[in-house]
Design an enzyme around this catalytic site. Structure first.
Site, PDB file in Angstrom:
ATOM      1  N   LYS A  44       0.831  -1.206   0.000  1.00 12.44           N
ATOM      2  CA  LYS A  44       0.000   0.000   0.000  1.00 12.44           C
ATOM      3  C   LYS A  44       0.875   1.269   0.000  1.00 12.44           C
ATOM      4  O   LYS A  44       2.094   1.174   0.057  1.00 12.44           O
ATOM      5  CB  LYS A  44      -0.960  -0.026   1.197  1.00 12.44           C
ATOM      6  CG  LYS A  44      -1.778  -1.329   1.308  1.00 12.44           C
ATOM      7  CD  LYS A  44      -2.844  -1.468   0.221  1.00 12.44           C
ATOM      8  CE  LYS A  44      -3.390  -2.872   0.063  1.00 12.44           C
ATOM      9  NZ  LYS A  44      -4.215  -3.382   1.141  1.00 12.44           N
TER      10      LYS A  44
HETATM   11  C1  LIG Z   1      -5.174  -4.607   1.558  1.00 19.71           C
HETATM   12  C2  LIG Z   1      -6.655  -4.524   1.579  1.00 19.71           C
HETATM   13  C3  LIG Z   1      -7.426  -4.826   2.713  1.00 19.71           C
HETATM   14  C4  LIG Z   1      -6.879  -5.498   3.922  1.00 19.71           C
HETATM   15  O1  LIG Z   1      -5.778  -4.956   4.461  1.00 19.71           O
HETATM   16  P1  LIG Z   1      -4.748  -5.827   5.349  1.00 19.71           P
HETATM   17  O2  LIG Z   1      -3.932  -4.790   5.994  1.00 19.71           O
HETATM   18  O3  LIG Z   1      -3.999  -6.699   4.403  1.00 19.71           O
HETATM   19  O4  LIG Z   1      -5.558  -6.630   6.315  1.00 19.71           O
HETATM   20  C5  LIG Z   1      -8.776  -4.566   2.658  1.00 19.71           C
HETATM   21  N1  LIG Z   1      -9.372  -4.098   1.566  1.00 19.71           N
HETATM   22  C6  LIG Z   1      -8.678  -3.840   0.450  1.00 19.71           C
HETATM   23  C7  LIG Z   1      -9.403  -3.291  -0.746  1.00 19.71           C
HETATM   24  C8  LIG Z   1      -7.309  -4.069   0.406  1.00 19.71           C
HETATM   25  O5  LIG Z   1      -6.625  -3.854  -0.728  1.00 19.71           O
END
Ligand SMILES: *Cc1c(COP(=O)(O)O)cnc(C)c1O
Length: 396
Positions: free
Chosen positions: A188
């Site tokens: 991210k």
């Molecule tokens: C990455 C992601 C999540 C979950 O995040 P984590 O930190 O991996 O638990 C939820 N929704 C979307 C759209 C994502 O890309």
């Protein structure tokens, strides 16, 4: 084939000062529940223009806590776009509710508000908006549907830290949503290893989120049911979890957050380079078009490929790119196609836009540490693979 390092579809950028911030935290009195978590929360709230932020252990925990704070419970329905990560729907199931899948635009992968409107029932407790790839979904149209009915609109902004919509920064909840959730997974915009947060403006939701994160334990005397029988006194008045972020992670988060502007500017420059170079590649078009570009946070660089028209299968294209050291990903398999959800009665043909988007989409490498020449190399490889009729031979 030229021997070059494998280019993944996404990767974190952790620099020396980020490492130093974590080391400093590691040598401090607190590894968790210390001062670095509230400092990170304050910096994040300021960054997105929200009243508060609650840091939690990951983005999934953020969605789970947000749904719990919204009062999602057994028997409720939560409307979720068919194109998203499984966690956006799973948070409803973890609270005993049922996700109901709304269709997406076949070209943008963003939820279609009319599809959401058609799925509202007396049981709808929440609607999830997803800013796919960092492009901003139509929150105003969704808020116009949820607001008058008292349904909670939650933005899954896992892809969209640093994005801006018509109402302002994503996470400010100025566009009519009640909460926004973020993920700090290494792919991210910024990372804490694992990590997540919920942002919003309502003090009551803030209280619910903090309780849910910390076992339902309350330490504010004005909220106690009983009179304290000593200075050690605390109360559990609700059921909660341990969903805390550690101080080590918060130290990394604060250090990374200060770089968000630079990281996004780099993502944007790389995306613009892709846009320019791909104009010369027939049958390939970027998912984020001119309308969505301005405020996008560029989590992903997704393209739509006319595989059928070009006479190639996606599997073959993905494998040939991998042979050339280029990683790709598909965001996402429509959730109604997941066995867990079709076994619960989800019907994928009810979301034809999601099937059409899924059939054509591919995410190409995009991360701030990429060089311009990496983009050139990806486009050259893709053009070479798609332009070749005989799929059996390497040309370069
Ligand atoms: C990455 C992601 C999540 C979950 O995040 P984590 O930190 O991996 O638990 C939820 N929704 C979307 C759209 C994502 O890309």
């Amino acid at each position: 084939m030229i021997d070059r390092a494998f280019l993944p579809y996404a990767r974190q950028l952790v620099e020396d000062d980020d490492v130093a911030a974590v080391v400093e935290a590691l040598r401090s009195d607190y590894l968790t529940t210390g001062p670095r978590v509230p400092a990170f929360e304050e910096a994040l709230a300021r960054e997105v223009g929200a009243e508060w932020a609650v840091a939690v252990s990951n983005g999934t925990a953020a969605l789970y806590a947000a749904c719990a704070a919204a009062g999602v419970k057994e028997g409720d329905e939560v409307i979720v776009p068919a194109i998203t990560f499984v966690a956006t729907a799973n948070c409803a199931r973890l609270l005993g509710a049922e996700p109901v899948f709304a269709d997406v635009d076949p070209d943008t992968g963003l939820v279609v508000p009319e599809s959401v409107a058609g799925l509202i029932t007396g049981r709808t407790r929440a609607v999830m908006a997803v800013h796919l790839g960092g492009a901003v979904a139509d929150v105003a149209a969704l808020a116009a549907i949820t607001g008058p009915r008292g349904i909670t609109l939650i933005e899954d902004a896992a892809h969209a830290l640093g994005a801006r919509g018509p109402a302002g920064a994503v996470g400010s909840c100025a566009g009519g949503s009640r909460m926004a959730t973020f993920s700090f997974h290494p792919v991210k915009q910024i990372t804490t290893g694992e990590g997540g947060a919920v942002t919003g403006n309502d003090p009551l939701l803030l209280r619910h989120l903090r309780l849910f994160r910390e076992h339902g334990i309350q330490r504010s005397p004005e909220l106690f049911w009983r009179d304290p029988d000593g200075p050690w006194y605390y109360e559990q008045g609700a059921l909660g979890h341990n969903l805390r972020l550690t101080d080590l992670q918060a130290a990394l988060g604060t250090s990374q957050l200060a770089k968000l502007g630079r990281f996004i500017a780099r993502r944007k420059a790389l995306a613009e380079r892709y846009d320019r170079l791909l104009e010369g590649v027939p049958g390939v078009k970027p998912v984020i078009g001119p309308a969505g570009r301005a405020g996008a946070a560029w989590h992903l660089y997704q393209v739509l490929i006319d595989y059928e028209g070009l006479g190639h299968s996606r599997g073959e294209v993905v494998l040939r790119l991998r042979e050339r050291g280029i990683g790709t990903q598909v965001h996402y398999i429509p959730l109604p196609l997941q066995p867990y959800y079709w076994n619960r009665g989800a019907v994928s043909t009810a979301c034809p836009g999601s099937l059409e988007f899924y059939r054509r989409t591919l995410s190409l490498p995009l991360f701030p540490a990429m060089a311009d020449s990496d983009v050139d190399r990806v486009v050259e490889a893709l053009a070479g693979i798609l332009g070749r009729q005989d799929t059996g031979k390497e040309m370069s």
